[in-house]
Write an enzyme that holds these catalytic residues in place. Sequence first.
Site, PDB file in Angstrom:
ATOM      1  N   HIS A  66       1.378 -20.492 -13.403  1.00  0.00           N
ATOM      2  CA  HIS A  66       0.153 -21.283 -13.237  1.00  0.00           C
ATOM      3  C   HIS A  66      -0.587 -21.305 -14.574  1.00  0.00           C
ATOM      4  CE1 HIS A  66      -1.826 -17.406 -13.069  1.00  0.00           C
ATOM      5  NE2 HIS A  66      -1.119 -17.060 -12.003  1.00  0.00           N
ATOM      6  N   GLN A 103       7.782  -1.981  -9.203  1.00  0.00           N
ATOM      7  CA  GLN A 103       6.327  -1.984  -9.035  1.00  0.00           C
ATOM      8  C   GLN A 103       5.896  -2.416  -7.631  1.00  0.00           C
ATOM      9  OE1 GLN A 103       5.876  -4.914 -12.337  1.00  0.00           O
ATOM     10  NE2 GLN A 103       4.350  -5.899 -11.040  1.00  0.00           N
ATOM     11  N   LYS A 144      -7.193 -10.628 -15.565  1.00  0.00           N
ATOM     12  CA  LYS A 144      -7.068 -10.681 -14.094  1.00  0.00           C
ATOM     13  C   LYS A 144      -6.565  -9.345 -13.565  1.00  0.00           C
ATOM     14  CE  LYS A 144      -6.029 -12.297  -9.965  1.00  0.00           C
ATOM     15  NZ  LYS A 144      -4.620 -12.241  -9.695  1.00  0.00           N
ATOM     16  N   ASP A 145      -5.565  -8.773 -14.253  1.00  0.00           N
ATOM     17  CA  ASP A 145      -5.032  -7.455 -13.874  1.00  0.00           C
ATOM     18  C   ASP A 145      -5.672  -6.415 -14.790  1.00  0.00           C
ATOM     19  OD1 ASP A 145      -2.589  -8.112 -11.915  1.00  0.00           O
ATOM     20  OD2 ASP A 145      -2.727  -9.647 -13.453  1.00  0.00           O
ATOM     21  N   GLY A 186      -3.072 -19.775 -15.662  1.00  0.00           N
ATOM     22  CA  GLY A 186      -3.398 -18.439 -16.191  1.00  0.00           C
ATOM     23  C   GLY A 186      -2.280 -17.941 -17.095  1.00  0.00           C
ATOM     24  N   HIS A 187      -1.045 -18.055 -16.585  1.00  0.00           N
ATOM     25  CA  HIS A 187       0.106 -17.677 -17.412  1.00  0.00           C
ATOM     26  C   HIS A 187       0.159 -18.529 -18.684  1.00  0.00           C
ATOM     27  CE1 HIS A 187       1.875 -16.668 -13.278  1.00  0.00           C
ATOM     28  NE2 HIS A 187       1.897 -15.514 -13.900  1.00  0.00           N
ATOM     29  N   SER A 232      -0.231 -16.261  -8.518  1.00  0.00           N
ATOM     30  CA  SER A 232       0.976 -16.779  -7.858  1.00  0.00           C
ATOM     31  C   SER A 232       0.878 -16.554  -6.351  1.00  0.00           C
ATOM     32  CB  SER A 232       2.220 -16.071  -8.395  1.00  0.00           C
ATOM     33  OG  SER A 232       2.266 -16.168  -9.804  1.00  0.00           O
ATOM     34  N   ARG A 233       0.163 -15.514  -5.947  1.00  0.00           N
ATOM     35  CA  ARG A 233       0.066 -15.183  -4.514  1.00  0.00           C
ATOM     36  C   ARG A 233      -0.879 -16.114  -3.747  1.00  0.00           C
ATOM     37  NH1 ARG A 233       0.761  -9.510  -6.414  1.00  0.00           N
ATOM     38  NH2 ARG A 233       2.649  -8.704  -5.421  1.00  0.00           N
ATOM     39  N   GLY A 281       6.769 -14.973 -12.972  1.00  0.00           N
ATOM     40  CA  GLY A 281       7.114 -16.350 -12.645  1.00  0.00           C
ATOM     41  C   GLY A 281       6.169 -17.010 -11.660  1.00  0.00           C
TER      42      GLY A 281
HETATM   43  P1  AMP Z   1       2.126 -11.976 -13.088  1.00  0.00           P
HETATM   44  O1  AMP Z   1       3.149 -13.056 -13.167  1.00  0.00           O
HETATM   45  O2  AMP Z   1       1.207 -12.125 -11.913  1.00  0.00           O
HETATM   46  O3  AMP Z   1       2.706 -10.606 -13.232  1.00  0.00           O
HETATM   47  O4  AMP Z   1       1.172 -12.185 -14.339  1.00  0.00           O
HETATM   48  C1  AMP Z   1       1.683 -12.247 -15.653  1.00  0.00           C
HETATM   49  C2  AMP Z   1       0.543 -12.178 -16.624  1.00  0.00           C
HETATM   50  O5  AMP Z   1      -0.365 -13.253 -16.390  1.00  0.00           O
HETATM   51  C3  AMP Z   1      -0.282 -10.881 -16.489  1.00  0.00           C
HETATM   52  O6  AMP Z   1      -0.654 -10.405 -17.772  1.00  0.00           O
HETATM   53  C4  AMP Z   1      -1.485 -11.343 -15.719  1.00  0.00           C
HETATM   54  O7  AMP Z   1      -2.643 -10.552 -15.942  1.00  0.00           O
HETATM   55  C5  AMP Z   1      -1.669 -12.738 -16.257  1.00  0.00           C
HETATM   56  N1  AMP Z   1      -2.459 -13.546 -15.313  1.00  0.00           N
HETATM   57  C6  AMP Z   1      -2.261 -13.659 -13.981  1.00  0.00           C
HETATM   58  N2  AMP Z   1      -3.212 -14.419 -13.420  1.00  0.00           N
HETATM   59  C7  AMP Z   1      -4.046 -14.786 -14.418  1.00  0.00           C
HETATM   60  C8  AMP Z   1      -5.230 -15.574 -14.479  1.00  0.00           C
HETATM   61  N3  AMP Z   1      -5.763 -16.144 -13.400  1.00  0.00           N
HETATM   62  N4  AMP Z   1      -5.828 -15.731 -15.693  1.00  0.00           N
HETATM   63  C9  AMP Z   1      -5.295 -15.164 -16.808  1.00  0.00           C
HETATM   64  N5  AMP Z   1      -4.175 -14.408 -16.811  1.00  0.00           N
HETATM   65  C10 AMP Z   1      -3.561 -14.224 -15.636  1.00  0.00           C
END
Ligand code: AMP
Length: 283
Positions: A34, A61, A149-150, A36-37, A186-187, A31
Site C-alpha cells: 500500500h 513472527q 506505524k510499527d 505506506g510501503h 495490509s490487514r 507484501g
Molecule cells: P509490513 O509489510 O506490514 O511488515 O510493513 C513493512 C514496512 O512498512 C514496515 O516498516 C512498516 O512499519 C511499514 N508500514 C506499514 N504500514 C505503514 C503506514 N501506514 N505508513 C508508513 N509505513 C508503514
Amino acid sequence: MKTIEKINMIKREIADLKSQGKRIGFVPTMGYLHEGHLSLMRESLKKTDITVVSIFINPTQFSPKEDFNQYPRDMNRDSAILEKEGVHYLFVPSVQEMYPEGYRTYVEVQGLQDQLCGRFRPGHFRGVCTVVVKFFHIIQPDLAFFGQKDAQQAAILKKMANDLDLDVQLEVLPILRDEDGLALSSRNVYLNPEERKAALVLSRSLNEARRLIDRGERNSAVLIQKIQGLILSEPFTRIDYVEIVDMDMLQAVSHVKGKCIIALAVFIGKTRLIDNTIVHIKE
Ligand code: AMP
C-alpha cells in the site's frame, strides 16, 4: 527490476554492486503493498543508488493462533507496483530458503520486546529481529527504511542495530493514513464496511489525546482513560492495550514529557490493528 528468490544469488548481485561503489537501500515488507510501503521505497530511491525490497511473510513472527495462513498475498500485483516505482531488486525468498531444516539461531532485544505488543504477541519481536538481521547480512544495506506505524518494531530494530554494531543506518518514516485517518495496513482488507467505520476511532482517539495535551493535560492515566472510553464506545472493539511510553526505551510514563509515544492495539472484530502518535513536549 530483477526478482530473486535465492540468498546466494542476491548476495552475488550485492557484492557486484558494492564493488562498483553503489549505495544500497533496503525496504523489508510482508507484501500486499500500500502507499505506506511505497513511501518507504520512494525515500530509498531518493537517497540510495539501488533499492532492494523484500516480500517475505515471516513465519517466526506469527504465533500459531495468528493469521500467518490468511495474511493477504498478491505477488503479481505487488511485483507490478514495484516495477512501476522503479525498484531495482525484489527479493522473495521461500520459508525454506530463510529457515532451512535445522535452523536454530534467534536474535532478541531484551527489555524492549516484552511490553506493548510483546505482551500480547510473545516471540513476535524475536521473529522480527531474527529475520531483519538475516536480511541485513544478506543485503548489506547502507540504509534501511521502516515505518513509524510499527513504533515498537522501529525502536527495537534501532536498538538491535546499535547493540550489534551493524553498519546500517535505520530511517523511520511517518505513518501514512487514508483520508479518513485510518492508518494504512495490509490487514485493513480484513475489515467489513461497518468494522472499517468503527476502526476510525483509533486515529480519532489519538487525535483527541493530542488535543487534550495541547490544552495542558499531562497525566497519562487521564489521557489513557479518555482514549479507552472513546474506543469502547464503538461497536466490535476490544482493547489489547493503550499506553503512553517514552520514545527510546518504551517504558510507561506517568506524565507526558519530552518525546513520548501514545500507542494502542485494538481488535475490531477479529482484526487486530495498531496505531500510535508521537508527542513532543518542548518545555
Ligand atoms: P509490513 O509489510 O506490514 O511488515 O510493513 C513493512 C514496512 O512498512 C514496515 O516498516 C512498516 O512499519 C511499514 N508500514 C506499514 N504500514 C505503514 C503506514 N501506514 N505508513 C508508513 N509505513 C508503514
